[in-house]
Design an enzyme around this catalytic site. Structure first.
Site: not given
Lengths: 285, 187
Positions: B11, B38, B131
């Site tokens: 991310s 992401h 995540d």
């Protein structure tokens, strides 16, 4: 430091479960995509604190309310109104302006496999804004009555309406527009979609594949079917497409999701893509 | 079937590392690589092109039910989750975000662990939320190899640190060491 083994549902477990659902409750998820079923069923089991998949089946057989929640949970909502604003811009130009708005007779529209359903709401907004609602006959179908009930009475949160507005501004490429007049605030601080627009929709409970549209008596100029097939396996995708194709008028539009794939569809050569990027097809023969 | 299936999640702060990794692999590298990063949901294009500038491997955004091929880099499309199917295909989904993310790194890691088991190499890079940590643990539990970017090197350490807080991975590596490792398993 915890290192527990999360045992995932096996394909065997999933098959037994979906066959059981079909046999005992006449609910058919047997041809849904395997990975989707594996994670979705497990999530439901965790959410409701159910011991395992066998217990889930037993409880679904004896508890109508839980069964209703399960079916709704498996029917993934379509995220947000005006999802992919760029798509809707192309749709408005190529489908509405260049074709449907020039049609003199009734515009027949099908939105199959509805869930909540933001795609249908978006379509209603666009048709209303383009003056097409009065001459349209819109059919929305689902194999499950609970999905139709959910759609008719869907309660938006303020955040969802704000997101719809944000997407709509992107779609219109105009920061001054909004959709607030399409929603009515409820007593519990939610929002419902305007009744007068929803009243234009003919909701039908039907399983397109198994009964071949027995209760739908017409062919369609537009079939809006974005991001629903991704939950089916390839066999079911192709069967559903075949049924939809037969009920699409020549020169009618089939619209699917940006990342959906119909390359193995047997009548692909009878469809023509009308835009380089978006998956908007026209039936040519 | 490939010998290895490489899954990379990242991310905030991971983009330059991904670019560096892809640029350092030879064009004959024949293991499939999957990227779950992401990204902005409204921006559907441009990411593949940005990753492709110097990559010798072809980067693609898969469509639903795409058959997995060696030597390709599959980038999870914006605003879709990416699953690995038992039929050696990629499936997409618009289910609700997981850890506020769609695509979710956890989902693709977990689905890959089930299908490819010990053939999976899971790599978790820089990022600002947790995540990927649980998914990486799932890869370990199914016998795969797990690599976490050294949080000291990561631009944003939350994501790799979340994995280290959860379990001990096979390796904690810098990006250069990850590149060396990926080249070492390629024959």
């Amino acid at each position: 430091m915890e290192q527990k083994l999360h045992k995932q549902l096996s394909s065997y477990d999933i098959n037994l479960f979906t066959e059981g659902l079909k046999r005992h409750l006449n609910i058919d998820f047997t041809e849904y995509a395997n990975a989707f079923l594996r994670f979705r069923i497990m999530k439901f089991i965790d959410k409701w604190g159910i011991k395992d998949i066998e217990t889930l089946l037993l409880r679904l057989r004896s508890n109508t309310s839980l069964l209703e929640r399960f079916v709704l949970f498996m029917s993934v909502e379509t995220t947000e109104m005006f999802r992919d604003p760029g798509f809707w811009r192309v749709f408005q130009k190529r489908v509405i302006h260049d074709s449907l708005s020039k049609k003199d007779s009734t515009i027949n529209v099908l939105v199959p496999f509805i869930t909540s359903d933001d795609e249908l709401f978006t379509l209603l907004v666009l048709f209303e804004k383009n003056g097409l609602l009065e001459k349209s006959y819109i059919v929305a179908t689902s194999p499950f009555e609970v999905n139709i009930k959910r759609t008719k009475s869907y309660s938006f949160t303020e955040k969802q309406v704000a997101l719809a507005n944000e997407n709509y501004k992107r779609f219109a490429q105009n920061m001054d527009v909004h959709l607030w007049d399409y929603f009515i605030k409820t007593e519990n601080n939610g929002y419902v979609f305007r009744d007068d627009l929803l009243d234009k929709v003919n909701f039908v409970v039907t399983d397109i594949v198994s009964n071949n549209f027995a209760s739908v008596d017409r062919n369609f100029d537009l079939i809006l079917f974005r991001n629903r097939m991704i939950y089916f396996n390839l066999n079911l995708q192709n069967r559903v497409l075949e049924h939809l194709f037969y009920h699409l008028e020549t020169k009618g539009f089939l619209v699917i999701g940006f990342k959906e794939n119909i390359s193995s569809f047997i009548f692909l050569d009878r469809l023509k893509k009308v835009d380089k990027k978006e998956k908007i097809f026209i039936k040519i023969k | 079937m490939a010998n290895y299936y490489i899954f990379i999640g990242g991310s905030a702060g991971s983009f330059q590392s991904i670019v560096k990794i892809l640029n350092s692999l030879p064009e004959t590298y024949n293991y499939p690589i999957f990227l779950s990063l992401h990204r902005l949901k409204h921006v559907r294009g441009g990411f593949v092109e940005a990753l492709s500038i110097k990559s010798k491997l072809k980067v693609v955004e898969p469509e639903d039910k795409t058959v997995i091929m060696g030597g390709l880099v599959y980038l999870a499309p914006a605003n879709y989750h990416m699953y690995i199917e038992v039929s050696n295909t990629i499936a997409l989904s618009t289910e609700e975000p997981v850890n506020h993310s769609r695509p979710s790194i956890d989902l693709v890691f977990k689905s890959a662990a089930y299908v490819f088991e010990k053939k999976v190499i899971g790599i978790l890079l820089s990022g600002a939320n947790k995540d990927g940590a649980e998914g990486l643990l799932e890869i370990k539990n199914y016998g795969g190899t797990t690599i976490v970017q050294d949080p000291k090197e990561a631009s944003v350490s939350v994501m790799p640190q979340s994995a280290l807080d959860l379990f001990k991975p096979s390796y904690v590596m810098t990006v250069n060491q990850i590149i060396e490792f990926l080249n070492s398993i390629y024959i």
